[in-house]
Design a protein around this motif. Structure first.
Motif, PDB file in Angstrom:
ATOM      1  N   TRP A   4     -21.336 -30.587-144.668  1.00  0.00           N
ATOM      2  CA  TRP A   4     -21.141 -30.952-143.227  1.00  0.00           C
ATOM      3  C   TRP A   4     -19.534 -31.114-142.974  1.00  0.00           C
ATOM      4  CZ3 TRP A   4     -25.378 -32.652-145.558  1.00  0.00           C
ATOM      5  CH2 TRP A   4     -26.681 -32.334-145.209  1.00  0.00           C
ATOM      6  N   GLN A   5     -19.006 -30.760-141.940  1.00  0.00           N
ATOM      7  CA  GLN A   5     -17.497 -30.878-141.644  1.00  0.00           C
ATOM      8  C   GLN A   5     -17.023 -30.681-140.244  1.00  0.00           C
ATOM      9  OE1 GLN A   5     -15.912 -27.568-144.290  1.00  0.00           O
ATOM     10  NE2 GLN A   5     -14.632 -27.819-142.813  1.00  0.00           N
ATOM     11  N   PRO A   6     -16.241 -31.191-139.916  1.00  0.00           N
ATOM     12  CA  PRO A   6     -15.530 -30.926-138.500  1.00  0.00           C
ATOM     13  C   PRO A   6     -14.562 -29.450-138.901  1.00  0.00           C
ATOM     14  CG  PRO A   6     -14.248 -32.554-139.623  1.00  0.00           C
ATOM     15  CD  PRO A   6     -15.466 -32.293-140.458  1.00  0.00           C
ATOM     16  N   ASP A   7     -14.094 -29.000-137.763  1.00  0.00           N
ATOM     17  CA  ASP A   7     -13.329 -27.841-137.873  1.00  0.00           C
ATOM     18  C   ASP A   7     -11.826 -28.005-138.021  1.00  0.00           C
ATOM     19  OD1 ASP A   7     -12.095 -28.516-135.221  1.00  0.00           O
ATOM     20  OD2 ASP A   7     -13.151 -27.202-134.290  1.00  0.00           O
ATOM     21  N   GLU A   8     -11.218 -27.110-137.978  1.00  0.00           N
ATOM     22  CA  GLU A   8      -9.581 -27.571-138.323  1.00  0.00           C
ATOM     23  C   GLU A   8      -9.073 -28.337-137.594  1.00  0.00           C
ATOM     24  OE1 GLU A   8     -11.084 -24.373-137.598  1.00  0.00           O
ATOM     25  OE2 GLU A   8      -9.741 -22.974-137.561  1.00  0.00           O
ATOM     26  N   HIS A   9      -9.504 -28.452-136.281  1.00  0.00           N
ATOM     27  CA  HIS A   9      -8.891 -29.468-135.364  1.00  0.00           C
ATOM     28  C   HIS A   9      -9.590 -30.804-135.162  1.00  0.00           C
ATOM     29  CE1 HIS A   9      -6.826 -25.863-133.894  1.00  0.00           C
ATOM     30  NE2 HIS A   9      -8.329 -25.091-133.641  1.00  0.00           N
ATOM     31  N   PHE A  33     -18.362 -21.409-135.416  1.00  0.00           N
ATOM     32  CA  PHE A  33     -18.300 -22.412-136.698  1.00  0.00           C
ATOM     33  C   PHE A  33     -19.304 -23.694-136.249  1.00  0.00           C
ATOM     34  CE2 PHE A  33     -16.344 -26.210-138.701  1.00  0.00           C
ATOM     35  CZ  PHE A  33     -16.391 -25.557-140.092  1.00  0.00           C
ATOM     36  N   THR A  34     -20.287 -23.772-137.040  1.00  0.00           N
ATOM     37  CA  THR A  34     -21.362 -25.043-136.819  1.00  0.00           C
ATOM     38  C   THR A  34     -20.968 -25.938-137.914  1.00  0.00           C
ATOM     39  OG1 THR A  34     -22.662 -23.830-138.573  1.00  0.00           O
ATOM     40  CG2 THR A  34     -22.837 -23.107-136.195  1.00  0.00           C
ATOM     41  N   GLY A  35     -20.045 -25.920-138.595  1.00  0.00           N
ATOM     42  CA  GLY A  35     -19.784 -27.037-139.674  1.00  0.00           C
ATOM     43  C   GLY A  35     -20.827 -27.219-140.791  1.00  0.00           C
ATOM     44  N   PHE A  36     -21.743 -26.559-140.984  1.00  0.00           N
ATOM     45  CA  PHE A  36     -22.525 -26.730-141.842  1.00  0.00           C
ATOM     46  C   PHE A  36     -22.762 -25.394-142.745  1.00  0.00           C
ATOM     47  CE2 PHE A  36     -27.256 -25.716-143.073  1.00  0.00           C
ATOM     48  CZ  PHE A  36     -27.360 -26.850-144.135  1.00  0.00           C
ATOM     49  N   GLY A  37     -22.981 -25.528-144.147  1.00  0.00           N
ATOM     50  CA  GLY A  37     -23.220 -24.780-145.075  1.00  0.00           C
ATOM     51  C   GLY A  37     -24.233 -25.138-146.380  1.00  0.00           C
ATOM     52  N   ARG A  38     -24.734 -24.133-146.735  1.00  0.00           N
ATOM     53  CA  ARG A  38     -25.672 -24.728-148.023  1.00  0.00           C
ATOM     54  C   ARG A  38     -25.360 -23.379-149.131  1.00  0.00           C
ATOM     55  NH1 ARG A  38     -31.218 -24.570-145.981  1.00  0.00           N
ATOM     56  NH2 ARG A  38     -30.935 -26.325-145.550  1.00  0.00           N
ATOM     57  N   ALA A  39     -25.191 -23.845-150.462  1.00  0.00           N
ATOM     58  CA  ALA A  39     -25.121 -22.886-151.502  1.00  0.00           C
ATOM     59  C   ALA A  39     -25.918 -23.344-152.569  1.00  0.00           C
ATOM     60  CB  ALA A  39     -23.717 -22.895-152.011  1.00  0.00           C
ATOM     61  N   PHE A  56     -11.976 -34.826-144.463  1.00  0.00           N
ATOM     62  CA  PHE A  56     -12.990 -34.983-145.434  1.00  0.00           C
ATOM     63  C   PHE A  56     -14.209 -33.908-145.250  1.00  0.00           C
ATOM     64  CE2 PHE A  56     -14.559 -38.538-143.640  1.00  0.00           C
ATOM     65  CZ  PHE A  56     -15.750 -38.331-143.479  1.00  0.00           C
ATOM     66  N   ILE A  57     -14.824 -33.517-146.259  1.00  0.00           N
ATOM     67  CA  ILE A  57     -16.223 -32.602-146.063  1.00  0.00           C
ATOM     68  C   ILE A  57     -17.175 -33.469-146.809  1.00  0.00           C
ATOM     69  CG2 ILE A  57     -17.207 -30.492-146.749  1.00  0.00           C
ATOM     70  CD1 ILE A  57     -14.566 -29.097-147.046  1.00  0.00           C
ATOM     71  N   SER A  58     -18.175 -33.640-146.047  1.00  0.00           N
ATOM     72  CA  SER A  58     -19.554 -34.583-146.479  1.00  0.00           C
ATOM     73  C   SER A  58     -20.206 -33.494-147.514  1.00  0.00           C
ATOM     74  CB  SER A  58     -20.356 -34.939-145.375  1.00  0.00           C
ATOM     75  OG  SER A  58     -19.658 -35.955-144.663  1.00  0.00           O
ATOM     76  N   VAL A  59     -21.032 -33.899-148.461  1.00  0.00           N
ATOM     77  CA  VAL A  59     -21.539 -33.017-149.304  1.00  0.00           C
ATOM     78  C   VAL A  59     -22.972 -33.739-149.714  1.00  0.00           C
ATOM     79  CG1 VAL A  59     -21.679 -32.083-151.767  1.00  0.00           C
ATOM     80  CG2 VAL A  59     -19.503 -32.229-150.498  1.00  0.00           C
TER      81      VAL A  59
END
Length: 188
Positions: free
Chosen positions: A59-64, A81-87, A112-115
């Motif tokens: 989960w993360q904010p965008d570039e701004h 851009f939803t700020g969420f991804g899964r892998a 930062f990016i939350s993981v």
């Protein structure tokens, strides 16, 4: 009344492969697009061996630095851009996301990016952060990083490739263990 014997708790999985993946789940932005940054790494166990069946969520904010409020995290349309991804990791423990460099959510804060990490053998999911390496003043002032010793701090900062990509390995145990976060509501 019959006295029941407690059974051990269930580990975190991943035993739910039929429900977890969705199309382009690791592409927060289309790979190769102007704003795309590749985030890659490997998940290792305590013996230094790759973990072949972990799942990561970010989960993360965008570039701004704006935290997205868009719905549809499970449906990628290529421009929202939803700020969420899964892998899911591959058999060698490698993960990859196509995302953007997050911006700071407040002036002077370290982006930062939350993981979150799910893997077999874990009784609870693990939480950590991936910090960008560039803003050393913001990194030095970050409350979480400031609470860690120098070696632990370094394990939360990604390395930047010549092509602009980010690399961040996750070590679940051992001397080089990734610092994990504990939240008040997160019970053992």
């Amino acid at each position: 009344m019959t006295e029941l014997t407690p059974t051990p708790g269930q580990t975190v999985g991943p035993f739910y492969g039929y429900a977890m993946p969705f199309e382009h789940d690791n592409e927060l932005v289309p790979p190769g697009s102007a704003r795309a940054v590749q985030l890659t790494g490997t998940v290792y166990d305590g013996a230094g061996e790759p973990v072949p069946d972990a799942i990561l969520e970010i989960w993360q904010p965008d570039e701004h630095g704006t935290v997205p409020r868009e719905t549809g995290s499970l449906r990628r349309n290529g421009f929202t851009f939803t700020g969420f991804g899964r892998a899911a990791v591959d058999p060698e423990g490698v993960f990859s996301f196509s995302t953007v460099d997050p911006g700071p959510t407040e002036a002077g804060k370290a982006p930062f990016i939350s993981v979150v990490i799910f893997a077999r053998g874990l009784l609870n999911r693990l939480f950590t952060r991936i910090y960008l390496p560039e803003d050393t003043a913001a990194l030095a002032a970050d409350p979480l990083l400031s609470s860690l010793d120098e070696d632990e701090r370094a394990r939360l900062i990604a390395s930047r490739g010549a092509d602009g990509s980010l690399h961040f390995d996750i070590r679940l145990q051992g001397e080089e263990e990734t610092p994990f976060l504990r939240f008040p509501s997160h019970e053992d």
